[in-house]
Design a protein around this motif. Sequence first.
Motif, PDB file in Angstrom:
ATOM      1  N   ASP A  20       0.632  -0.989   0.006  1.00  0.00           N
ATOM      2  CA  ASP A  20       0.016  -0.065   0.024  1.00  0.00           C
ATOM      3  C   ASP A  20       0.823   1.232   0.068  1.00  0.00           C
ATOM      4  OD1 ASP A  20      -2.584   1.138   0.114  1.00  0.00           O
ATOM      5  OD2 ASP A  20      -2.144   1.611   2.174  1.00  0.00           O
ATOM      6  N   ARG A  35      -7.585   1.207   6.712  1.00  0.00           N
ATOM      7  CA  ARG A  35      -7.956   0.991   5.176  1.00  0.00           C
ATOM      8  C   ARG A  35      -7.570  -0.380   4.927  1.00  0.00           C
ATOM      9  NH1 ARG A  35      -8.063   4.508   0.455  1.00  0.00           N
ATOM     10  NH2 ARG A  35      -6.704   2.765  -0.712  1.00  0.00           N
ATOM     11  N   ARG A  38      -9.771  -2.928   7.464  1.00  0.00           N
ATOM     12  CA  ARG A  38     -11.420  -2.911   6.865  1.00  0.00           C
ATOM     13  C   ARG A  38     -11.237  -3.615   5.445  1.00  0.00           C
ATOM     14  NH1 ARG A  38     -14.407   0.347   3.123  1.00  0.00           N
ATOM     15  NH2 ARG A  38     -16.617   0.935   3.905  1.00  0.00           N
ATOM     16  N   GLN A  39     -10.441  -3.472   4.786  1.00  0.00           N
ATOM     17  CA  GLN A  39     -10.439  -4.217   3.416  1.00  0.00           C
ATOM     18  C   GLN A  39     -10.290  -5.877   3.725  1.00  0.00           C
ATOM     19  OE1 GLN A  39      -6.800  -4.584   0.900  1.00  0.00           O
ATOM     20  NE2 GLN A  39      -8.397  -4.487  -1.101  1.00  0.00           N
ATOM     21  N   ARG A  40      -9.134  -6.227   4.484  1.00  0.00           N
ATOM     22  CA  ARG A  40      -9.339  -7.415   4.930  1.00  0.00           C
ATOM     23  C   ARG A  40     -10.365  -8.070   5.815  1.00  0.00           C
ATOM     24  NH1 ARG A  40      -3.403  -8.469   4.190  1.00  0.00           N
ATOM     25  NH2 ARG A  40      -3.183  -7.352   2.158  1.00  0.00           N
ATOM     26  N   LEU A  43     -13.078  -8.726   2.981  1.00  0.00           N
ATOM     27  CA  LEU A  43     -12.852  -9.803   2.010  1.00  0.00           C
ATOM     28  C   LEU A  43     -12.790 -10.963   2.683  1.00  0.00           C
ATOM     29  CD1 LEU A  43      -9.637  -8.362   0.191  1.00  0.00           C
ATOM     30  CD2 LEU A  43     -11.824  -8.819  -0.823  1.00  0.00           C
ATOM     31  N   ALA A 111     -15.267  -4.188  -1.241  1.00  0.00           N
ATOM     32  CA  ALA A 111     -13.765  -4.372  -0.639  1.00  0.00           C
ATOM     33  C   ALA A 111     -12.761  -4.346  -1.623  1.00  0.00           C
ATOM     34  CB  ALA A 111     -13.751  -5.780   0.167  1.00  0.00           C
ATOM     35  N   GLU A 112     -12.908  -4.829  -2.752  1.00  0.00           N
ATOM     36  CA  GLU A 112     -11.834  -4.996  -3.872  1.00  0.00           C
ATOM     37  C   GLU A 112     -11.775  -3.615  -4.493  1.00  0.00           C
ATOM     38  OE1 GLU A 112     -12.363  -9.585  -5.101  1.00  0.00           O
ATOM     39  OE2 GLU A 112     -13.319  -7.943  -6.139  1.00  0.00           O
ATOM     40  N   LEU A 114     -11.659  -0.892  -2.726  1.00  0.00           N
ATOM     41  CA  LEU A 114     -10.951  -0.398  -1.587  1.00  0.00           C
ATOM     42  C   LEU A 114     -11.426   1.428  -1.591  1.00  0.00           C
ATOM     43  CD1 LEU A 114      -9.255  -0.983   0.758  1.00  0.00           C
ATOM     44  CD2 LEU A 114      -7.378  -0.039  -0.461  1.00  0.00           C
TER      45      LEU A 114
END
Length: 509
Positions: A20, A35, A38-40, A43, A111-112, A114
């Motif tokens: 990132d 971020r 949250r994304q993990r 997903l 999520a993807e 982001l």
Amino acid sequence: MVMGEMKVAVEALQAGLVLDLQQNPGMPMNKRLYRLLRQRILLGDLPAGAKLPATRQLADALNIARNTVLFAFEQLQVEGFVETRTGDGTYIATTRMPAGSAAGKAQRKVAERLPDPVAPVLSRRAHDVLGQQFMSPRISGGTGAFMPGVPAIDDFPLLKWQRLVQQMHRLPDRTWLSYPREGGVHELKVALSQHLRLTRALQCRPEQVIITSGTQQSLDLLARGLTDHGDDVWLEDPGYNGARSALLAAGSTLHPIPVDDEGLNWEASPTLPAPRLIYITPSHQYPMGCVMSLPRRRALLAYARAHDSWILEDDYDSEFRYHGPPLAALQGLDDAGRTIYMGTFSKVMYPGLHLAYIVVPDGLAMPLIRLQARLYREGQYPLQAALAEFLGSGQFASHIRKMRSLYWQRQQVLRHSLADALGEAPMWCGGSAGLHLVTLLPEGIDDVQLSQRLLQRRIIAPALSLHYGGAHARQGLMLGYAGVKEADIETAARILAEEWTAAGTRANV
Ligand SMILES: Cc1ncc(COP(=O)(O)O)c(C=O)c1O
């Protein structure tokens, strides 16, 4: 969650952060971590019920400040992605839809992509300030124990003060009601410069004084007037988060400099860039309470002179000095005009008054007064005139004298009642001046957790570790005593001792 899985999560986060970093180089670390987590979670890489690593462990593993991790966790908690179980840890909440369902697929798409998760209306610098800062919580209806930095408001001579303020509003100088551009009421500058020469050995004529609407405005004015975006600024570590906020918001590049028993120890970090500003609290280091030694003072003045740096000396509470004669300010030793002295009326009067001052070297006063008028306008002249009268009539000095003996007595009550309740004297830092003490915690007790448990019992005791900008924070609590009645100190000390002992027991199992 077993240790093995926890370790994988830390390593996965490390790798994610590196990636990132390459993709979004300018993003603040707290936002980056938020971020990523949250994304993990969305997903499903971090499943519901999984325990996140402890904030300190994660901060150490990622080599970032613990405040940064706390911010990310807090944001996730507010949005319902994680839940904190008191005394246990932070767990992933059940937010995911079943993987095969339409809702689950939609969630995965989100999520993807982001999306930028933090409210997009705020600027990056606002996020930096909000993300890195710790603010003491407010609780309504408590006893005030142990909110640092608050004086004994109940003991302020309010009636006398109200009479003076009313008098000044009845007979105002007409220019006070317009757009004055003087950097404050002249009579207040005269009274204040005399007070500072006498009590703090300052080199100070009334023309060098600028009255501001509080220390935050003093800092903002100085940062905007003396630095450009990105300029290097040194700050004490641990240090005053209010200064950190103001300087960050002004776009400064901050360098936390460790503090030892003699004050700011910049010589321990030889590769530091020469700064434009050096913010220090030499008379009573905030929060640890040490006094900067004379050799350090001289060395810092020589450094500032050699590197054209400005020293911002924040002398926020040393009117309340409990032993020996008053300490001379650093500014009084400076024969090169590199020191700007800052003071506030928040502690000697009351914080809601919102009046503070700076004493600047010759040549800086006029441009800074003009800048102040352009940026913020001026006002509150009748209030400033009342304050001038309060100083001139001796009521100010008499109030300080009374409060000094009251605060000293309250400090003793805090020391004794906590020692009695714990069964032994804790390790104290500071106490020769000011309105608070710092107590260091024994090995294994987490100050943030203890502080949170105390808050649930309506006691404010900010964690010392949250006052560090760099790594290697010490664990302790800040305990303000000045504004708390003696009986309330005793009660709150017993509760503090109970939670402290329980935390110690948990740490030892
Ligand atoms: C180090 C330091 N400086 C200044 C202040 C006072 O700031 P203000 O004038 O904004 O009340 C405080 C208040 O707690 C402080 O701790």
